[in-house]
Scaffold this active site. Sequence first.
Site, PDB file in Angstrom:
ATOM      1  N   LYS A  87       0.837  -1.207   0.000  1.00 48.19           N
ATOM      2  CA  LYS A  87       0.000   0.000   0.000  1.00 48.19           C
ATOM      3  C   LYS A  87       0.867   1.250   0.000  1.00 48.19           C
ATOM      4  O   LYS A  87       0.636   2.193  -0.758  1.00 48.19           O
ATOM      5  CB  LYS A  87      -0.929  -0.006   1.224  1.00 48.19           C
ATOM      6  CG  LYS A  87      -2.074  -0.991   1.083  1.00 48.19           C
ATOM      7  CD  LYS A  87      -2.823  -1.226   2.382  1.00 48.19           C
ATOM      8  CE  LYS A  87      -3.871  -2.320   2.171  1.00 48.19           C
ATOM      9  NZ  LYS A  87      -4.511  -2.794   3.390  1.00 48.19           N
ATOM     10  N   GLN A 101      -5.284  -1.405   9.411  1.00 49.79           N
ATOM     11  CA  GLN A 101      -5.031  -2.742   8.860  1.00 49.79           C
ATOM     12  C   GLN A 101      -5.620  -3.809   9.793  1.00 49.79           C
ATOM     13  O   GLN A 101      -5.314  -3.830  10.980  1.00 49.79           O
ATOM     14  CB  GLN A 101      -3.513  -2.946   8.693  1.00 49.79           C
ATOM     15  CG  GLN A 101      -3.124  -4.251   8.045  1.00 49.79           C
ATOM     16  CD  GLN A 101      -3.591  -4.375   6.592  1.00 49.79           C
ATOM     17  OE1 GLN A 101      -3.498  -3.431   5.821  1.00 49.79           O
ATOM     18  NE2 GLN A 101      -4.117  -5.522   6.232  1.00 49.79           N
ATOM     19  N   ASP A 129     -11.507   2.783   3.792  1.00 47.25           N
ATOM     20  CA  ASP A 129     -11.885   1.374   3.641  1.00 47.25           C
ATOM     21  C   ASP A 129     -13.396   1.226   3.448  1.00 47.25           C
ATOM     22  O   ASP A 129     -13.869   0.170   3.033  1.00 47.25           O
ATOM     23  CB  ASP A 129     -11.484   0.597   4.913  1.00 47.25           C
ATOM     24  CG  ASP A 129     -10.328  -0.354   4.655  1.00 47.25           C
ATOM     25  OD1 ASP A 129     -10.081  -0.679   3.487  1.00 47.25           O
ATOM     26  OD2 ASP A 129      -9.690  -0.761   5.640  1.00 47.25           O
TER      27      ASP A 129
END
Length: 303
Positions: A55, A99, A122
């Site tokens: 990422k 995460q 997200d």
Amino acid sequence: MNEAQIIDGKAIARRIRERVALEVENLKQKNGLTPSLTVILVGEDPASQIYVKSKEKQANEVGMISDTIRLKADITEKNLLKLINELNSDISVNGILLQLPLPEHIDEGKVIFAIDPLKDVDGFHLVNIGRLWTGTKASIPCTPSGCLQLLKETLGDLTGKRALILGRSNIVGKPMAALLLNENCTVTIAHSSTIDLADRCRESDILIAAVGRPQMILGDWIKPGSTVIDVGINRIDASLNEKNIDGKPAKQLVGDVNFEEAKLVAGHISPVPGGVGPMTIANLLRNTVIAACWQMGIDEPNL
Ligand code: NDP
């Protein structure tokens, strides 16, 4: 017999990243804004470390600012919430990605819902879930968003198609259902209690497999000519003879669909690797640019 056309997720994801990079440059030139993504990584989970590195790398490649905050696995929930509050009020941070998975002593939901919905790249916050289901402007979870892009690139208008989603997780199956409903598909969500699963699959013009069971969907579960999107990422033992440099048996990455069988029946199919996988990070970058525009009151770019 005609084999299915392979949906090239790598190429489609590359085009998204190119558009994102152009928009990042545009925002820098016109608005003096460099979109920024902060990733929070708690603990030492090896798979998470790899994802986070990837990422970071891709965010840098499209010209964004990317920062990773690495925290010890024993951080308290209170301190993690405090950090999120600080990032929420930091105007130099446009996107916050937590995460997953988190260590067991931390309530995942509580921490996710502490993230400012405008910075929730997200798309896991309740506000964004609600917006998605009501068809309003939302930050959309990256993997289902990627599946939809693969479908639209392949089929164009999805109106009237019968879609079956295998899997009902909050991060893939359920948001996928909302996205396909918004595209006027007739949607079925199947799960571990679904009766006659193969028959349900066989009725579908679009089959999205997000189960996490290696090669579970067989060729004769698939409607001839249909489009199959394989979300699954499973590591299985490679052939008996293959070994890694360290002498350990090699692992092979496979999806939830038996690709060799399915490609003889489907019209289009996404492979694993090289299908949905690359789309996920591309959409994370896309969501970060969109989030930066929302926060600055700039019109959302068409990415
Ligand atoms: P979850 O484990 O959260 O959900 C799996 C779903 O599959 C559940 O709804 C479960 O049903 C259903 N299921 C499990 N076994 C069966 C069965 N035998 N028959 C029917 N349904 C079954 O998984 P995720 O949604 O998080 O992930 C799914 C897959 O996608 C995994 O392989 C994961 O690695 C991959 N993935 C890939 C991403 C990417 O970037 N490409 C991103 C995210 C995930 P029930 O609810 O009844 O238990």
